[in-house]
Design a protein around this motif. Sequence first.
Motif, PDB file in Angstrom:
ATOM      1  N   ALA A 292       0.831  -1.216   0.000  1.00 19.81           N
ATOM      2  CA  ALA A 292       0.000   0.000   0.000  1.00 19.81           C
ATOM      3  C   ALA A 292       0.859   1.257   0.000  1.00 19.81           C
ATOM      4  O   ALA A 292       0.532   2.242  -0.663  1.00 19.81           O
ATOM      5  CB  ALA A 292      -0.940  -0.012   1.202  1.00 19.81           C
ATOM      6  N   GLN A 293       1.961   1.238   0.737  1.00 15.96           N
ATOM      7  CA  GLN A 293       2.848   2.398   0.787  1.00 15.96           C
ATOM      8  C   GLN A 293       3.560   2.612  -0.540  1.00 15.96           C
ATOM      9  O   GLN A 293       3.877   3.744  -0.901  1.00 15.96           O
ATOM     10  CB  GLN A 293       3.867   2.234   1.903  1.00 15.96           C
ATOM     11  N   LEU A 294       3.818   1.536  -1.257  1.00 17.42           N
ATOM     12  CA  LEU A 294       4.475   1.662  -2.561  1.00 17.42           C
ATOM     13  C   LEU A 294       3.536   2.249  -3.614  1.00 17.42           C
ATOM     14  O   LEU A 294       3.994   2.842  -4.592  1.00 17.42           O
ATOM     15  CB  LEU A 294       4.990   0.302  -3.021  1.00 17.42           C
ATOM     16  N   ARG A 295       2.230   2.090  -3.426  1.00 11.97           N
ATOM     17  CA  ARG A 295       1.249   2.619  -4.382  1.00 11.97           C
ATOM     18  C   ARG A 295       1.068   4.118  -4.269  1.00 11.97           C
ATOM     19  O   ARG A 295       0.658   4.776  -5.219  1.00 11.97           O
ATOM     20  CB  ARG A 295      -0.110   1.964  -4.145  1.00 11.97           C
ATOM     21  N   VAL A 296       1.342   4.687  -3.108  1.00 12.45           N
ATOM     22  CA  VAL A 296       1.052   6.101  -2.840  1.00 12.45           C
ATOM     23  C   VAL A 296       1.706   7.036  -3.856  1.00 12.45           C
ATOM     24  O   VAL A 296       1.019   7.873  -4.447  1.00 12.45           O
ATOM     25  CB  VAL A 296       1.423   6.469  -1.392  1.00 12.45           C
ATOM     26  N   PRO A 297       3.001   6.922  -4.120  1.00 10.58           N
ATOM     27  CA  PRO A 297       3.595   7.843  -5.102  1.00 10.58           C
ATOM     28  C   PRO A 297       2.998   7.662  -6.497  1.00 10.58           C
ATOM     29  O   PRO A 297       2.800   8.641  -7.224  1.00 10.58           O
ATOM     30  CB  PRO A 297       5.079   7.478  -5.109  1.00 10.58           C
ATOM     31  N   PHE A 298       2.680   6.430  -6.856  1.00  7.45           N
ATOM     32  CA  PHE A 298       2.086   6.188  -8.169  1.00  7.45           C
ATOM     33  C   PHE A 298       0.719   6.843  -8.282  1.00  7.45           C
ATOM     34  O   PHE A 298       0.395   7.459  -9.297  1.00  7.45           O
ATOM     35  CB  PHE A 298       1.969   4.683  -8.444  1.00  7.45           C
ATOM     36  N   LEU A 299      -0.109   6.733  -7.243  1.00  6.23           N
ATOM     37  CA  LEU A 299      -1.442   7.331  -7.277  1.00  6.23           C
ATOM     38  C   LEU A 299      -1.364   8.854  -7.356  1.00  6.23           C
ATOM     39  O   LEU A 299      -2.138   9.489  -8.082  1.00  6.23           O
ATOM     40  CB  LEU A 299      -2.251   6.893  -6.060  1.00  6.23           C
ATOM     41  N   LEU A 300      -0.422   9.446  -6.634  1.00 10.17           N
ATOM     42  CA  LEU A 300      -0.243  10.896  -6.694  1.00 10.17           C
ATOM     43  C   LEU A 300       0.222  11.309  -8.089  1.00 10.17           C
ATOM     44  O   LEU A 300      -0.279  12.280  -8.662  1.00 10.17           O
ATOM     45  CB  LEU A 300       0.757  11.356  -5.637  1.00 10.17           C
ATOM     46  N   TRP A 301       1.161  10.559  -8.659  1.00  6.81           N
ATOM     47  CA  TRP A 301       1.616  10.845 -10.018  1.00  6.81           C
ATOM     48  C   TRP A 301       0.459  10.728 -10.997  1.00  6.81           C
ATOM     49  O   TRP A 301       0.319  11.559 -11.907  1.00  6.81           O
ATOM     50  CB  TRP A 301       2.732   9.874 -10.415  1.00  6.81           C
ATOM     51  N   GLN A 302      -0.391   9.726 -10.822  1.00  4.04           N
ATOM     52  CA  GLN A 302      -1.534   9.525 -11.709  1.00  4.04           C
ATOM     53  C   GLN A 302      -2.490  10.719 -11.644  1.00  4.04           C
ATOM     54  O   GLN A 302      -2.975  11.193 -12.681  1.00  4.04           O
ATOM     55  CB  GLN A 302      -2.254   8.246 -11.318  1.00  4.04           C
ATOM     56  N   GLN A 303      -2.752  11.218 -10.445  1.00  6.14           N
ATOM     57  CA  GLN A 303      -3.617  12.394 -10.297  1.00  6.14           C
ATOM     58  C   GLN A 303      -3.000  13.607 -10.980  1.00  6.14           C
ATOM     59  O   GLN A 303      -3.695  14.377 -11.657  1.00  6.14           O
ATOM     60  CB  GLN A 303      -3.852  12.697  -8.821  1.00  6.14           C
ATOM     61  N   MET A 304      -1.704  13.791 -10.814  1.00  3.53           N
ATOM     62  CA  MET A 304      -1.024  14.938 -11.430  1.00  3.53           C
ATOM     63  C   MET A 304      -1.036  14.815 -12.949  1.00  3.53           C
ATOM     64  O   MET A 304      -1.247  15.807 -13.657  1.00  3.53           O
ATOM     65  CB  MET A 304       0.407  15.043 -10.898  1.00  3.53           C
ATOM     66  N   ALA A 305      -0.819  13.609 -13.458  1.00  2.00           N
ATOM     67  CA  ALA A 305      -0.812  13.396 -14.906  1.00  2.00           C
ATOM     68  C   ALA A 305      -2.188  13.665 -15.504  1.00  2.00           C
ATOM     69  O   ALA A 305      -2.305  14.310 -16.558  1.00  2.00           O
ATOM     70  CB  ALA A 305      -0.356  11.971 -15.218  1.00  2.00           C
ATOM     71  N   ARG A 306      -3.239  13.196 -14.848  1.00  4.10           N
ATOM     72  CA  ARG A 306      -4.601  13.424 -15.344  1.00  4.10           C
ATOM     73  C   ARG A 306      -4.921  14.917 -15.363  1.00  4.10           C
ATOM     74  O   ARG A 306      -5.465  15.431 -16.334  1.00  4.10           O
ATOM     75  CB  ARG A 306      -5.607  12.674 -14.478  1.00  4.10           C
ATOM     76  N   MET A 307      -4.566  15.607 -14.286  1.00  4.08           N
ATOM     77  CA  MET A 307      -4.829  17.036 -14.229  1.00  4.08           C
ATOM     78  C   MET A 307      -4.027  17.772 -15.312  1.00  4.08           C
ATOM     79  O   MET A 307      -4.538  18.688 -15.955  1.00  4.08           O
ATOM     80  CB  MET A 307      -4.477  17.605 -12.861  1.00  4.08           C
ATOM     81  N   SER A 308      -2.786  17.365 -15.533  1.00  5.36           N
ATOM     82  CA  SER A 308      -1.958  18.002 -16.562  1.00  5.36           C
ATOM     83  C   SER A 308      -2.548  17.798 -17.956  1.00  5.36           C
ATOM     84  O   SER A 308      -2.565  18.728 -18.771  1.00  5.36           O
ATOM     85  CB  SER A 308      -0.537  17.452 -16.520  1.00  5.36           C
ATOM     86  N   TRP A 309      -3.030  16.601 -18.227  1.00  4.83           N
ATOM     87  CA  TRP A 309      -3.642  16.314 -19.524  1.00  4.83           C
ATOM     88  C   TRP A 309      -4.881  17.188 -19.718  1.00  4.83           C
ATOM     89  O   TRP A 309      -5.074  17.788 -20.770  1.00  4.83           O
ATOM     90  CB  TRP A 309      -3.996  14.833 -19.621  1.00  4.83           C
ATOM     91  N   GLU A 310      -5.717  17.271 -18.685  1.00  7.72           N
ATOM     92  CA  GLU A 310      -6.923  18.092 -18.777  1.00  7.72           C
ATOM     93  C   GLU A 310      -6.571  19.572 -18.919  1.00  7.72           C
ATOM     94  O   GLU A 310      -7.240  20.296 -19.672  1.00  7.72           O
ATOM     95  CB  GLU A 310      -7.816  17.877 -17.558  1.00  7.72           C
ATOM     96  N   ALA A 311      -5.532  20.024 -18.247  1.00  4.30           N
ATOM     97  CA  ALA A 311      -5.115  21.426 -18.364  1.00  4.30           C
ATOM     98  C   ALA A 311      -4.687  21.739 -19.800  1.00  4.30           C
ATOM     99  O   ALA A 311      -5.029  22.806 -20.331  1.00  4.30           O
ATOM    100  CB  ALA A 311      -3.983  21.729 -17.390  1.00  4.30           C
TER     101      ALA A 311
END
Length: 100
Positions: free
Chosen positions: A4-23
């Motif tokens: 679960a701790q290893l997933r945290v950076p990936f999930l944050l990166w995923q949120q940032m990538a989605r927001m960047s694409w939408e921007a």
Amino acid sequence: MNAAQLRVPFLLWQQMARMSWEAQLVIALRTAGMLGLLRQDHSEPHRMVAEKANAATEAMHAAIRAAGRGERADRVMAAALRPYRRRTKANVRRLSRKKP
């Protein structure tokens, strides 16, 4: 570290990538509107500038509140991203709708 701790950076990166694409999509739609290729409201240029200041203020407050509660760094960053993500998502929906 557990899984679960290893997933945290990936999930944050995923949120940032989605927001960047939408921007980037919002920028493209607004540019097309300014060029007259798409219909857009006359107040869009003003809205474009004003919403950035509001989002920055909300993001700062959200990050301070999360840090004040003693949240982990990834949760503080996620809290700071939320106001930007909410606006980019809403802008994509609003700007990509067909205008009468």
